[in-house]
Design a protein around this motif. Structure first.
Motif, PDB file in Angstrom:
ATOM      1  N   ASN A 426       3.494 -34.527 -33.122  1.00 32.32           N
ATOM      2  CA  ASN A 426       2.425 -34.769 -32.151  1.00 32.32           C
ATOM      3  C   ASN A 426       2.315 -33.602 -31.180  1.00 32.32           C
ATOM      4  OD1 ASN A 426       4.414 -35.309 -30.017  1.00 32.32           O
ATOM      5  ND2 ASN A 426       4.737 -37.272 -31.036  1.00 32.32           N
ATOM      6  N   PHE A 427       1.481 -33.782 -30.176  1.00 31.09           N
ATOM      7  CA  PHE A 427       1.259 -32.778 -29.135  1.00 31.09           C
ATOM      8  C   PHE A 427       2.488 -32.718 -28.244  1.00 31.09           C
ATOM      9  CE2 PHE A 427      -0.224 -31.708 -24.827  1.00 31.09           C
ATOM     10  CZ  PHE A 427      -0.946 -30.551 -25.061  1.00 31.09           C
ATOM     11  N   GLU A 428       3.239 -31.628 -28.348  1.00 30.06           N
ATOM     12  CA  GLU A 428       4.503 -31.528 -27.621  1.00 30.06           C
ATOM     13  C   GLU A 428       4.291 -30.810 -26.282  1.00 30.06           C
ATOM     14  OE1 GLU A 428       8.073 -31.992 -26.208  1.00 30.06           O
ATOM     15  OE2 GLU A 428       7.261 -33.103 -27.902  1.00 30.06           O
ATOM     16  N   TRP A 429       3.460 -31.428 -25.439  1.00 27.85           N
ATOM     17  CA  TRP A 429       3.235 -30.987 -24.077  1.00 27.85           C
ATOM     18  C   TRP A 429       2.937 -29.486 -24.014  1.00 27.85           C
ATOM     19  CZ3 TRP A 429       2.011 -35.308 -22.117  1.00 27.85           C
ATOM     20  CH2 TRP A 429       2.714 -36.467 -22.414  1.00 27.85           C
ATOM     21  N   ALA A 430       3.651 -28.722 -23.202  1.00 28.07           N
ATOM     22  CA  ALA A 430       3.314 -27.310 -23.033  1.00 28.07           C
ATOM     23  C   ALA A 430       3.510 -26.493 -24.302  1.00 28.07           C
ATOM     24  CB  ALA A 430       4.155 -26.708 -21.908  1.00 28.07           C
ATOM     25  N   TRP A 431       4.220 -27.042 -25.276  1.00 30.90           N
ATOM     26  CA  TRP A 431       4.419 -26.362 -26.552  1.00 30.90           C
ATOM     27  C   TRP A 431       3.288 -26.619 -27.534  1.00 30.90           C
ATOM     28  CZ3 TRP A 431       8.127 -22.790 -27.145  1.00 30.90           C
ATOM     29  CH2 TRP A 431       9.196 -22.799 -26.262  1.00 30.90           C
ATOM     30  N   GLY A 432       2.318 -27.432 -27.164  1.00 31.97           N
ATOM     31  CA  GLY A 432       1.212 -27.724 -28.061  1.00 31.97           C
ATOM     32  C   GLY A 432       1.700 -28.338 -29.362  1.00 31.97           C
ATOM     33  N   TYR A 433       1.148 -27.852 -30.481  1.00 35.41           N
ATOM     34  CA  TYR A 433       1.507 -28.403 -31.792  1.00 35.41           C
ATOM     35  C   TYR A 433       2.531 -27.530 -32.520  1.00 35.41           C
ATOM     36  CZ  TYR A 433      -2.405 -31.433 -30.811  1.00 35.41           C
ATOM     37  OH  TYR A 433      -3.231 -32.350 -30.215  1.00 35.41           O
ATOM     38  N   SER A 434       3.238 -26.691 -31.761  1.00 37.75           N
ATOM     39  CA  SER A 434       4.169 -25.752 -32.379  1.00 37.75           C
ATOM     40  C   SER A 434       5.549 -26.350 -32.641  1.00 37.75           C
ATOM     41  CB  SER A 434       4.323 -24.509 -31.491  1.00 37.75           C
ATOM     42  OG  SER A 434       5.018 -24.833 -30.291  1.00 37.75           O
ATOM     43  N   ARG A 435       5.826 -27.531 -32.138  1.00 36.59           N
ATOM     44  CA  ARG A 435       7.134 -28.155 -32.324  1.00 36.59           C
ATOM     45  C   ARG A 435       6.946 -29.528 -32.978  1.00 36.59           C
ATOM     46  NH1 ARG A 435       7.826 -23.639 -31.155  1.00 36.59           N
ATOM     47  NH2 ARG A 435       9.321 -22.731 -29.667  1.00 36.59           N
ATOM     48  N   ARG A 436       7.740 -29.781 -34.002  1.00 34.31           N
ATOM     49  CA  ARG A 436       7.607 -31.025 -34.778  1.00 34.31           C
ATOM     50  C   ARG A 436       8.854 -31.898 -34.609  1.00 34.31           C
ATOM     51  NH1 ARG A 436       3.417 -31.149 -38.499  1.00 34.31           N
ATOM     52  NH2 ARG A 436       2.251 -29.182 -38.726  1.00 34.31           N
ATOM     53  N   PHE A 437       8.682 -33.034 -33.961  1.00 33.55           N
ATOM     54  CA  PHE A 437       9.759 -34.003 -33.757  1.00 33.55           C
ATOM     55  C   PHE A 437       9.666 -35.192 -34.721  1.00 33.55           C
ATOM     56  CE2 PHE A 437      10.324 -31.999 -29.614  1.00 33.55           C
ATOM     57  CZ  PHE A 437      11.645 -32.247 -29.289  1.00 33.55           C
ATOM     58  N   GLY A 438       8.594 -35.308 -35.477  1.00 34.54           N
ATOM     59  CA  GLY A 438       8.291 -36.555 -36.162  1.00 34.54           C
ATOM     60  C   GLY A 438       9.186 -36.890 -37.336  1.00 34.54           C
TER      61      GLY A 438
END
Length: 467
Positions: A426-438
């Protein structure tokens, strides 16, 4: 890593107590999209995300995971995981576009449909009232540094609770008030992007005041439900054996942990914290009776855990984790890397730290029902040539943390559930879509959802209630 290898990841079996809560978590602005539909008003995150340079890559939450339109598919994914509960937040500006006044019926309707779909799939809703998306109109009036915002939050909580409490048992007031106060109003790396240390201290206090007022208002309507709050906790250790290092650890522990635990669980601020902050702000924002309101009895405490802080005294202001370099009273503190394996966020992987924070709450604040309301890891996931997403590092991360949680339970800590962050990328705040936690991969171009290997592994865990 094959499914067979996932099954045999660790040699020692671990069982969790009957009725243990297994779930995944999300937040409204990070997943919903539909930011201008059905009467939703703007939030501070809408404004901040559209500010040039605020978000990596210029990303916004305008579409995000399109959960507003695809919630049935996402609930199906939760059911496939074997989740007993789903922790999600309500978007305040969707329900009360200006932060005050009557509820927006279209917004209520969305959450009605989501809750009904969850219950139809035998997944219980776990609501968070505030996960950082303050209505922009309230920010324009001063935001959380203003006392009135706490009262507006209580009004919002009471109105929403009256409409949804018939189907929702567990209610969390705030998610991580430290982040909302200090990343939003001190370092400015989160919405609303202000860099005002004194305002951040007032914001922290008014967030907790709003928490207490909200619980009072909801209990006055119907006291039969369970009420709690979620805090992000960190073990904080000195890097060496020096008085200056120990004092650095004390200061950061006061700011990150005790600033919230003490008022909410003991009814008073730590004296050393008040001394630390005196040079930044006075105590005029703390009125008589405030701490009694904040210290409402809790039915549970949610703990978000990701890593440990190791600090030492430095030569000047240092860049702290999450770029929170403007923390009041944290000048001359350096955050030290221990060289451990880290996630894509740069957070060192330290499962023992989860045990340390759970045991500390149990030991220092008294036994109480605890839930891990967030824990997870960002890794650079990619779709393989076979169309699968192999994420063995995430499986290993969760396995190690689950085992620590089981050990805490064996040692008498009243841990009752575990929510993995996050259901989907999802949208990881200030990191935008560059980080994937899902647990579930999201192709943002097509909105296609692809369960990762970690999702299949977690489904095995939930089915057997153990490892």
């Amino acid at each position: 890593m094959t499914d067979t290898e996932i099954t045999h990841l660790s040699a020692e079996p671990v069982a969790f107590p009957a009725g243990f809560v297994w779930g995944a978590a999300s937040a409204s602005y990070q997943i919903e999209g539909a930011t201008t539909e059905d009467g939703r008003g703007p939030s501070v995150w809408d404004t901040f995300a559209h500010t040039p340079g605020a978000i990596l890559g210029g990303d916004t939450g305008d579409v995000a995971c399109d959960h507003y339109h695809r919630y049935r598919e996402d609930v199906g994914l939760l059911a496939d995981l074997g989740a007993t509960h789903y922790r999600f937040s309500l978007a305040w500006p969707r329900l009360q576009p200006g932060g005050r006044g009557p509820l927006n019926e279209a917004g209520v309707g969305f959450y009605d449909r989501l809750i009904d779909e969850l219950l139809a799939r035998d997944v219980r809703p776990w609501v968070t009232l505030y996960h950082w998306d303050l209505p922009q109109e309230l920010e324009d009036a001063g935001g959380w540094p203003e006392r009135d915002t706490a009262h507006r939050f209580a009004d919002y909580a009471a109105a929403v609770y009256a409409r949804l409490a018939d189907r929702v048992e567990n209610w969390t007031t705030l998610n991580e008030p430290w982040c909302a106060a200090y990343l939003g109003y001190a370092s400015g790396v989160h919405a609303p992007g202000r860099r005002e240390p004194a305002a951040s201290v007032s914001a922290a206090h008014h967030l907790m005041l709003g928490h207490g007022l909200a619980i009072q208002a909801m209990r006055a309507h119907d006291a039969s439900r369970s009420f709690g709050v979620t805090v992000n906790l960190y073990p904080v250790d000195p890097a060496g054996d020096s008085d200056a290092g120990r004092d650095a650890a004390r200061r950061i522990d006061a700011l990150m942990n005790r600033q919230f635990l003490d008022p909410m669980l003991r009814g008073a601020y730590p004296a050393d914290l008040l001394r630390d902050l005196a040079e930044v702000t006075g105590s005029g924002h703390i009125l008589e009776g405030d701490t009694q309101v904040i210290a409402q009895p809790l039915d549970f405490l949610g703990v978000n855990y990701y890593s440990r802080h190791v600090v030492r005294a430095g030569d000047g202001p240092r860049q702290a984790p999450d770029a929170a370099s403007a923390w009041p009273a944290s000048n001359d503190v350096e955050f030290v890397s221990r060289g451990l394996p880290a996630t894509e966020m740069g957070w060192e992987i330290d499962p023992q730290g989860l045990y340390d924070v759970l045991s500390r709450v149990h030991r220092e604040y008294g036994p109480m029902p605890l839930y891990v309301t967030e824990n997870g890891a960002a890794f650079a996931d990619e779709i393989g040539p076979d169309g699968e997403i192999a994420d063995p590092a995430r499986v290993a991360y969760l396995d190690s943390h689950f085992r620590v949680a089981a050990r805490a339970i064996q040692d008498g800590i009243d841990l009752r559930g575990y929510f993995v962050w996050a259901l989907t990328d999802n949208f990881e705040w200030a990191w935008g879509y560059s980080r994937r936690f899902g647990l579930v991969y999201l192709d943002y171009a097509t909105q296609r959802r692809i369960p990762k290997q970690s999702a299949r592994w977690l489904a095995q865990v939930t089915r057997r209630n153990g490892l």
